[in-house]
Design an enzyme around this catalytic site. Structure first.
Site, mmCIF file in Angstrom:
data_model
loop_
_atom_site.group_PDB
_atom_site.id
_atom_site.type_symbol
_atom_site.label_atom_id
_atom_site.label_comp_id
_atom_site.label_asym_id
_atom_site.label_seq_id
_atom_site.Cartn_x
_atom_site.Cartn_y
_atom_site.Cartn_z
ATOM 1 N N HIS A 260 0.879 -1.170 0.000
ATOM 2 C CA HIS A 260 0.000 0.000 0.000
ATOM 3 C C HIS A 260 0.914 1.216 0.000
ATOM 4 O O HIS A 260 1.952 1.228 0.678
ATOM 5 C CB HIS A 260 -0.898 0.044 1.239
ATOM 6 C CG HIS A 260 -1.533 1.393 1.442
ATOM 7 N ND1 HIS A 260 -2.653 1.787 0.745
ATOM 8 C CD2 HIS A 260 -1.189 2.442 2.247
ATOM 9 C CE1 HIS A 260 -2.970 3.024 1.113
ATOM 10 N NE2 HIS A 260 -2.103 3.439 2.022
ATOM 11 N N CYS B 197 -4.802 1.720 -4.626
ATOM 12 C CA CYS B 197 -4.067 2.816 -3.987
ATOM 13 C C CYS B 197 -2.778 3.157 -4.723
ATOM 14 O O CYS B 197 -2.374 4.325 -4.796
ATOM 15 C CB CYS B 197 -3.761 2.460 -2.529
ATOM 16 S SG CYS B 197 -2.770 0.951 -2.348
#
Length: 477
Positions: A36, A104
């Site tokens: 992430h 993301c």
């Protein structure tokens, strides 16, 4: 010297180290982490997990990052960055979130390209496809889809949580669109629903279209508040004359887009001098020029303002199209703003002669920008430019040069046939352009009619409803 801001990528391992130790045994391939990422700039960390959020760096729910990667420096003012974030919200919502295709890391990559003109590391972007291309790919896909639902649920819970949404610390983000809500172009009239005979009713039922209509309007970029941009420019300008002109511009832009008041001549002189003096672009002036173009795209939407650029100010438009549309990736923000100026010129029919005269230059630079950039925003703007040009072709094909028709047709064919990474909105706008070319001149239509079936076969018919709808409309033309 303009102020610069450092830009960094913060990387988190959602597996907590398990991916590195267990991936080889479980999926037969070594994976270092389940990544992430967020982008740190202006003292904030910006990231996407179903909704775009910002936080003090290091205070997000993802814990401590395992590494930080310096992406470069940006000269883009925070005000323009936040305006841009507002504009890309439709691309990064709960509805569009996909761990496999739009996650993301794709958001972080888009932010990095906008701010610095560089991409984030490919191994981070390619993680989903790398995992799927293993013997256990099918099993992993099911697991990822279940995880995706969890991400969306957490994002919904956070809508009332302590992490602020971008640009608003108390309310959900406003759903602004780069082209002012014209995703499905407005029309001047409603289609009739009935006829005088059963034969007429049958004909109308066949030809009635939801998206491709003869009275469609151009798409424009009219979002954003000029006040913060004007204030920043006033702080950068050393000339009292320019600061006074910026005050006049701010007051003029506060009035309605339908305002028929003549702008003060000093506003025209301000834009002429700023743009024509910039014979070269570098880090010392790119942010200033981007800010002025941000304001100019709003100014040009006013009819009285546009009238000046038919004759007296024509050289300014020529300078923008020659010097600002095609620039290295490090100046992508400036090129993006210049492209939005070109799209907004279509709002005023009095500027069509300029757009036709310079169509080769404008479209060539736009096509190059489309092919070189991975930015969703850039590709949507180029798609809009093609759509706006197609309206001229369909409306007055007798006046339009055959070279323009050929340029539009060949560009559209290349974009879709080569399967560039197209988001839904870019694809929709390109298909709108194809539809209007088919409605217009015979020379453009002949080229596209030959390719029509193969083009549509390249489109995944499992796309969103409006893609299926417009594909059916094109088939029937």
């Amino acid at each position: 010297m303009e102020e610069s801001f450092p830009v960094s990528l913060v990387v988190y391992d959602l597996s907590g180290g398990l991916a590195r130790s267990l991936s080889q045994a479980i999926i037969g391939k070594q994976i270092e982490g389940i990544w992430h990422t967020g982008v740190v700039v202006y003292g904030k960390e910006f990231f996407w997990g179903g909704i775009i959020q910002e936080a003090i760096p290091g205070t997000t729910q993802y814990g401590r990052p395992i590494k930080t990667i310096k992406l470069g420096d940006t000269f883009i003012p925070q005000e323009i960055f936040r305006e841009w974030l507002d504009e890309v919200i439709p691309n990064y919502s709960l509805e569009t979130y996909s761990i496999l295709n739009n996650n993301c890391n794709n958001f972080s990559n888009e932010v990095s390209q906008f701010l610095t003109g560089t991409s984030i590391p490919q191994d981070i972007l390619n993680l989903p496809s790398d995992a799927l291309n293993t013997p256990s790919g099918a099993m992993i896909k099911n697991f990822i889809l279940q995880m995706e639902q969890g991400v969306k649920m957490r994002a919904m819970n956070q809508l009332g949580g302590v992490i602020s949404r971008v640009n608003d610390h108390s309310n959900p983000l406003p759903q602004l669109d780069l082209f002012g809500g014209y995703q499905q172009p407005l029309s001047n009239s409603q289609l009739n629903s009935g006829g005088n005979s059963s034969k007429t009713e049958k004909l109308e039922k066949k030809t009635e279209r939801k998206h491709i209509k003869e009275d469609n309007k151009p798409m424009i970029s009219d979002q954003g508040t000029p006040n913060s941009i004007v204030n920043r420019l006033k702080s950068m300008e050393k000339s009292d004359e320019r600061r006074d002109s910026l005050d006049l511009l701010e007051k003029y832009l506060e009035k309605s887009i339908e305002n028929e008041e003549e702008p003060d001549q000093r506003i025209f002189q301000l834009f002429d001098n700023v743009f024509r003096d910039a014979t070269t672009v570098d880090k010392s002036n790119s942010s200033l020029l981007s800010s002025y173009l941000f304001l100019f795209r709003l100014f040009i939407l006013r009819r009285k303002a546009a009238g000046y650029y038919v004759k007296e100010g024509r050289g300014t438009l020529v300078h923008i199209s020659q010097h600002f549309l095609s620039l290295p990736s490090s100046f992508s923000t400036l090129s993006t703003m210049a492209l939005t100026v070109m799209t907004n010129l279509f709002f005023q029919s009095i500027l069509e002669d300029f757009l036709l005269e310079k169509s080769e230059l404008i479209l060539s630079n736009a096509i190059e920008a489309f092919k070189l950039s991975d930015s969703t925003s850039v590709r949507q703007i180029v798609g809009t430019l093609f759509y706006n040009y197609s309206l001229i072709v369909s409306r007055q094909s007798g006046k339009v040069l055959s070279s323009l028709m050929d340029k539009l047709a060949s560009g559209l064919v290349e974009f879709i046939e080569k399967k560039y990474k197209l988001d839904e909105e870019t694809l929709f706008r390109l298909l709108l352009a194809i539809g209007h070319l088919l409605l217009g001149s015979s020379s453009a239509s002949q080229e596209l009619r030959k390719k029509k079936e193969s083009l549509l076969s390249n489109i995944d018919m499992m796309e969103k409803d409006k893609i299926r709808e417009i594909s059916r409309e094109i088939k029937d033309i």
